[in-house]
Design a protein around this motif. Structure first.
Motif, short mmCIF file in Angstrom:
data_model
loop_
_atom_site.label_atom_id
_atom_site.label_comp_id
_atom_site.label_asym_id
_atom_site.label_seq_id
_atom_site.Cartn_x
_atom_site.Cartn_y
_atom_site.Cartn_z
N GLN A 43 0.86 -1.19 0.00
CA GLN A 43 0.00 0.00 0.00
C GLN A 43 0.89 1.24 0.00
O GLN A 43 2.10 1.17 0.22
N ILE A 44 0.29 2.39 -0.25
CA ILE A 44 1.03 3.65 -0.26
C ILE A 44 0.88 4.31 1.10
O ILE A 44 -0.24 4.55 1.56
N TRP A 84 -5.63 6.20 4.36
CA TRP A 84 -6.57 6.54 3.29
C TRP A 84 -6.45 5.63 2.08
O TRP A 84 -7.36 5.53 1.27
N ASN A 85 -5.31 4.95 1.92
CA ASN A 85 -5.10 4.09 0.76
C ASN A 85 -5.57 2.66 0.99
O ASN A 85 -5.56 1.86 0.07
N ARG A 234 -3.01 16.10 0.22
CA ARG A 234 -3.10 16.90 -0.99
C ARG A 234 -2.14 16.41 -2.07
O ARG A 234 -2.49 16.34 -3.25
N TRP A 235 -0.92 16.00 -1.69
CA TRP A 235 0.05 15.58 -2.69
C TRP A 235 -0.44 14.36 -3.47
O TRP A 235 -0.18 14.25 -4.67
N TYR A 236 -1.16 13.47 -2.79
CA TYR A 236 -1.65 12.28 -3.47
C TYR A 236 -2.74 12.65 -4.46
O TYR A 236 -2.78 12.15 -5.59
N TRP A 241 -4.51 13.54 -10.09
CA TRP A 241 -5.01 14.44 -11.14
C TRP A 241 -4.06 14.42 -12.34
O TRP A 241 -4.48 14.34 -13.49
N LEU A 242 -2.75 14.51 -12.04
CA LEU A 242 -1.76 14.50 -13.11
C LEU A 242 -1.76 13.15 -13.83
O LEU A 242 -1.71 13.09 -15.06
#
Length: 304
Positions: A43-44, A84-85, A234-236, A241-242
């Motif tokens: 997992q991340i 969250w992952n 936020r970074w995830y 999105w990218l």
């Protein structure tokens, strides 16, 4: 009387649960007989590194649930946690009803999947892993029954629906993927109980309410207390999105390298974009792309 009979049934159905977690010293986790850690299922964690694992029991029944309590306590003692992952995927055996019941479960999925997702409060950042069963899937299956008809098109992490009936052709179960990750015994067992009661009711052909709390009440399942969603950092979200913007751009290159392949993951790397591509059999390969002025350029393919 109906509910008493159903309760007896759901307690007898064999099930498994995939417990995803991050962190932890895996060498310190003593496994009960038959339990296993899927070390390839990482997992991340909150730093973006691959971490943790996925813990799974052998097929058990409700009377064996103390095993889940024991193993969750051992995970926490080893420093593991859910973030969250992580998800909690419940596999419920369909052997009592067999393949001929799959169309009934497809109809039930389309009718009740939204209520289950709302009841289990599936985190926004996890919904990519549990998309809905659609009328198109139903029509494909009726035309050509089999595992392939029940899998969604598109990126690999979205192949399996929130009510994943393709699991029947793999291990003889329906997999319900909506629950958020948790290492809390009571939260996890409430989610398992809900899934067992739901599958038993559908298997017996019951008509159920479509509102979440009414559904839980009719099933005799807990009305709440399920694993809560955790917001991703936020970074995830920015990375996703990218990634979502780049997937359509790089898909032609991916399929040139791996015929029939699909992009599983895109990650920024110091000298380009790292693409993980799965072939039609689910085998991954890694490739590094650069974007010069004239278009994408394959820098090199990497060992797995």
């Amino acid at each position: 009387m109906r509910r008493e009979r159903d309760q007896e049934l759901w307690q007898k159905i064999r099930f498994g649960v995939e417990i995803e977690f991050v962190g932890g010293v895996l060498e310190e986790i003593e496994l009960l007989p038959g339990w296993m850690l899927s070390l390839e299922e990482r997992q991340i964690d909150d730093t973006g590194e691959e971490s943790g694992s996925e813990l799974k029991p052998p097929p058990i029944v409700w009377d064996d649930r103390e095993q889940i309590r024991v193993m969750l306590a051992r995970l926490r003692a080893a420093g593991a946690r859910a973030n969250w992952n992580c998800g909690l995927h419940v596999h419920v055996s369909l052997e009592r009803w067999g393949e001929e019941a799959i169309p009934r479960f497809i109809e039930a999925a389309m009718r009740y999947q939204e209520a289950l997702q709302r009841l289990l409060e599936t985190g926004e950042d996890r919904r990519v892993f549990c998309p809905p069963v659609t009328p198109e899937i139903r029509e494909r299956y009726l035309a050509a029954p089999g595992e392939a008809s029940l899998l969604r098109r598109g990126r690999p992490q979205s192949h399996r629906c929130g009510i994943n009936l393709a699991a029947w052709y793999d291990i003889g179960t329906a997999e319900i993927r909506y629950a958020n990750g948790s290492l809390d015994e009571d939260e996890a067992l409430r989610a398992v109980e809900l899934c067992l009661r739901f599958v038993a009711a559908v298997g017996e052909g019951r008509s159920l309410p479509r509102e979440p709390l009414e559904l839980a009440a009719e099933l005799g399942a807990p009305l709440g207390g399920y694993p809560k969603p955790i917001a991703a950092p936020r970074w995830y979200r920015e990375r996703m999105w990218l990634e979502n913007a780049l997937v359509p751009v790089l898909t032609p290159e991916a399929r040139r390298l791996v015929p029939g392949g699909e992009i599983l993951q895109l990650l920024p790397a110091p000298d380009g974009i790292l693409a993980v591509i799965e072939d039609e059999d689910g085998r991954p390969s890694k490739h590094l792309f650069r974007l010069p002025a004239a278009g994408w350029e394959l820098a090199r393919s990497l060992p797995n």
